[in-house]
Motif scaffolding. Structure first.
Motif, mmCIF file in Angstrom:
data_model
loop_
_atom_site.group_PDB
_atom_site.id
_atom_site.type_symbol
_atom_site.label_atom_id
_atom_site.label_comp_id
_atom_site.label_asym_id
_atom_site.label_seq_id
_atom_site.Cartn_x
_atom_site.Cartn_y
_atom_site.Cartn_z
ATOM 1 N N LEU A 4 16.852 16.990 4.375
ATOM 2 C CA LEU A 4 18.187 17.121 5.090
ATOM 3 C C LEU A 4 18.918 17.788 3.865
ATOM 4 N N ARG A 5 19.908 18.870 4.066
ATOM 5 C CA ARG A 5 20.824 19.234 2.780
ATOM 6 C C ARG A 5 22.139 19.677 3.506
ATOM 7 N N SER A 6 23.176 19.092 2.832
ATOM 8 C CA SER A 6 24.390 19.682 3.184
ATOM 9 C C SER A 6 25.105 20.781 2.471
ATOM 10 N N PHE A 7 24.353 20.878 1.053
ATOM 11 C CA PHE A 7 24.810 21.805 0.165
ATOM 12 C C PHE A 7 25.999 21.386 -0.614
ATOM 13 N N ASP A 8 26.496 20.396 -0.355
ATOM 14 C CA ASP A 8 27.848 19.859 -0.892
ATOM 15 C C ASP A 8 27.486 18.641 -1.783
ATOM 16 N N ARG A 9 27.694 19.011 -3.178
ATOM 17 C CA ARG A 9 27.329 18.061 -4.113
ATOM 18 C C ARG A 9 28.497 17.123 -4.163
ATOM 19 N N THR A 10 29.538 17.203 -3.660
ATOM 20 C CA THR A 10 30.428 15.844 -3.514
ATOM 21 C C THR A 10 30.097 14.881 -2.519
ATOM 22 N N MET A 11 29.091 14.843 -1.942
ATOM 23 C CA MET A 11 28.614 13.757 -1.361
ATOM 24 C C MET A 11 27.421 12.984 -1.888
ATOM 25 N N PRO A 12 27.658 11.667 -2.222
ATOM 26 C CA PRO A 12 26.804 10.961 -2.820
ATOM 27 C C PRO A 12 25.395 10.999 -1.923
ATOM 28 N N GLU A 13 25.476 11.173 -0.739
ATOM 29 C CA GLU A 13 24.225 11.070 -0.099
ATOM 30 C C GLU A 13 23.265 12.270 -0.351
ATOM 31 N N ALA A 64 0.887 -1.116 0.065
ATOM 32 C CA ALA A 64 -0.008 0.113 0.060
ATOM 33 C C ALA A 64 0.839 1.394 -0.189
ATOM 34 N N ALA A 65 1.996 1.118 0.475
ATOM 35 C CA ALA A 65 3.107 2.251 0.435
ATOM 36 C C ALA A 65 4.619 1.743 0.649
ATOM 37 N N VAL A 66 5.283 2.447 0.222
ATOM 38 C CA VAL A 66 6.808 2.356 0.633
ATOM 39 C C VAL A 66 7.309 3.099 1.377
ATOM 40 N N VAL A 67 7.927 2.630 2.528
ATOM 41 C CA VAL A 67 8.720 3.753 3.438
ATOM 42 C C VAL A 67 10.209 3.761 3.200
ATOM 43 N N VAL A 68 10.978 4.849 3.038
ATOM 44 C CA VAL A 68 12.098 4.627 3.020
ATOM 45 C C VAL A 68 12.723 5.789 4.011
ATOM 46 N N GLN A 69 13.984 5.737 4.487
ATOM 47 C CA GLN A 69 14.649 6.492 5.558
ATOM 48 C C GLN A 69 16.000 7.165 5.242
ATOM 49 N N GLY A 70 16.349 8.337 5.227
ATOM 50 C CA GLY A 70 17.508 9.017 5.049
ATOM 51 C C GLY A 70 17.941 9.293 3.701
ATOM 52 N N ASP A 71 19.275 8.551 3.490
ATOM 53 C CA ASP A 71 19.875 9.100 2.068
ATOM 54 C C ASP A 71 20.911 8.060 1.714
ATOM 55 N N THR A 72 20.509 6.763 1.985
ATOM 56 C CA THR A 72 21.611 5.687 1.411
ATOM 57 C C THR A 72 21.184 5.209 0.113
ATOM 58 N N ASN A 73 21.848 4.224 -0.371
ATOM 59 C CA ASN A 73 21.476 3.692 -1.942
ATOM 60 C C ASN A 73 20.459 2.977 -1.748
#
Length: 376
Positions: free
Chosen positions: A133-142, A101-110
Motif C-alpha cells: 500500500l502506498r499513499s505517496f504522502d510522506r507526512t503520514m507516519p503510516e 518459525a515466522a512473524v506475521v504483521v499486518q498493515g502499517d501501525t507502530n
C-alpha cells in the motif's frame, strides 16, 4: 516495571515454534482474525498494547471468538517513537528466548514495523499481510511504517495488482511477493450479523435503514488540528440526515481538549462499537463518512458509498467506484447531500460493482503459503 521485567514474566506463554502474530490495534485484530483461525494452535498472539482501551482491544478478541493474546505489552500512550522502541525491545527479548518459525504483521501501525524489525533482527522470516500500500504522502507516519516493513519482509502478501506494482517500482518482486486479496473481505463476511440481528440492532438504536449516516473520525491529521476537527463536526451537523458518530477515545479527548463538545449536540454520539455491531450499522447506512483506512475496504464489501475525509489515501482502488476523497470542508455536506438526493440509484449502482479486494480467501492463501515456505 521495566519492559524487560514485563517480558521476562511472560516468556513461558510463547513456546518455541509456531507463528508469532504481532498486533497492536483494533484493525489488526479484525484483519488477522482469519489468519489466526487458520493457524489454529500454531498461532502465538503477541499484543503490543498500542490500543490499550478495553473497548478498542479485548472486546474484539471476545467478539471474534479468538483466544486472548499469549503475550501482552503496554506501549500505548507513548509517542510514536516511544511505542516502536518499547515494542521492538520487548519483542527482541521475547524472540531471543522463544523463537517462532515466522512473524506475521499486518498493515502499517507502530506494532507492524516493530514486529517486522524484531523478526528481521533475529533472522526470523517476516510475513507482511497487506503489503504494497502506498499513499505517496510522506507526512503520514503510516507511509513510513509500511515502506520499512515491506523492505525487511520475506513474504509480502499484496492484496491487489496496484499493490504488487508499487512493490515492483521499489525493487521488490519475484517469489517473495504474492497476490492474495485482502483479508478484509472474509472479515466482513464472517462478522456481518445476519439480517434479523441487523434489524434488531437498528431498532435498539431507533434507526431506520437508509435514513442515517454512520461516521468515524480518529486520524491525528483530523483530531490534532482543532480547526480541522471543528470543521468536520460542523459539516456532519449540516448533513440533512441523522448522523451516528461512534467516538474513538482519541477523538473524545481532542473534542474535550479543544472545547468542541457543543458540536456533538446535534449528532447521535456513541462509544466505540464492536466489529459486528459496527458492520451491522454500516451495512444499512445511507452513506458513510470516515478517515479510516479499513472502512475504505469494508465499504466495497458492504456496497455502501463512503466520503473519505483525508488529504491522501493508500487505497485508490476504493475510489474508483465506492468512495471519494475530500479534505475537511464544505464538500463533506455537499457530497452527502448530493448522494442522499439519489440514494436508490447510487445503492443500485454499487450493488453491481465488484469489490477490488478479492474473493474472501486471502487468509487461507496466506496461511498455506506460510506453511509451505517456512514448514510451520
Amino acid at each position: 516495571m521495566t519492559t524487560t521485567d514485563r517480558v521476562s514474566t511472560e516468556i513461558a506463554a510463547l513456546p518455541d515454534g509456531g507463528v508469532a502474530v504481532v498486533l497492536g490495534t483494533r484493525p489488526e485484530i479484525v484483519k488477522l482474525a482469519g489468519i489466526i483461525r487458520h493457524l489454529g494452535p500454531k498461532a502465538r498472539i503477541v499484543h503490543t498494547g498500542q490500543h490499550y482501551d478495553e473497548a478498542m482491544s479485548d472486546v474484539f478478541f471476545t467478539e471474534l471468538g479468538l483466544p486472548l493474546p499469549d503475550v501482552r505489552f503496554a506501549v500505548g500512550g507513548a509517542t510514536r517513537a516511544g511505542q516502536i522502541a518499547a515494542a521492538l525491545e520487548a519483542l527482541d527479548l521475547l524472540f531471543a528466548d522463544a523463537t517462532p518459525a515466522a512473524v506475521v504483521v499486518q498493515g502499517d501501525t507502530n506494532a507492524t514495523v516493530a514486529g517486522a524489525l524484531a523478526g528481521n533482527a533475529r533472522s526470523i522470516p517476516v510475513v507482511h499481510v497487506e503489503a504494497g500500500l502506498r499513499s505517496f504522502d510522506r507526512t503520514m507516519p503510516e507511509e513510513h511504517n509500511r515502506i520499512v516493513t515491506d523492505h525487511v519482509s520475506d513474504l509480502l502478501c499484496a492484496a491487489t495488482d496496484d499493490n504488487v506494482g508499487n512493490l515492483a517500482r521499489e525493487g521488490i518482486s519475484g517469489s517473495s511477493v504474492i497476490r492474495t486479496g485482502n483479508t478484509v473481505v472474509e472479515a466482513v463476511l464472517s462478522q456481518l450479523p445476519h439480517p434479523a440481528r441487523r434489524e434488531r440492532l437498528l431498532a435498539e438504536r431507533g434507526l431506520v435503514a437508509d435514513r442515517y449516516v454512520l461516521a468515524t473520525i480518529h486520524r491525528p491529521e483530523n483530531t490534532d488540528d482543532p480547526a480541522a476537527l471543528a470543521t468536520i463536526l460542523a459539516e456532519l451537523n449540516r448533513i440533512p440526515c441523522r448522523v451516528v458518530l461512534p467516538l474513538h477515545p482519541r477523538t473524545l479527548r481532542a473534542v474535550e481538549q479543544h472545547g468542541l463538545a457543543h458540536l456533538l449536540d446535534g449528532l447521535a454520539v456513541t462509544g466505540p462499537l464492536g466489529p459486528s455491531e459496527f458492520l451491522g450499522l454500516a451495512a444499512h447506512a445511507a452513506l458513510l463518512v470516515s478517515d479510516s483506512g479499513g472502512l475504505q475496504e469494508e465499504c466495497t464489501v458492504l456496497k455502501r458509498p463512503l466520503i473519505v475525509v483525508r488529504r491522501s489515501t493508500e487505497r485508490p482502488e476504493a475510489m474508483r467506484d465506492f468512495a471519494v476523497l475530500v479534505s475537511p470542508g464544505p464538500l463533506i455536506s455537499k457530497t452527502a447531500g448530493k448522494w442522499l438526493d439519489d440514494l436508490p440509484g447510487l445503492h443500485a449502482q454499487l450493488a453491481r460493482a465488484e469489490s477490488p479486494f478479492g474473493d474472501g480467501r486471502a487468509s487461507e492463501r496466506i496461511v498455506a503459503e506460510i506453511a509451505r515456505r517456512f514448514a510451520c
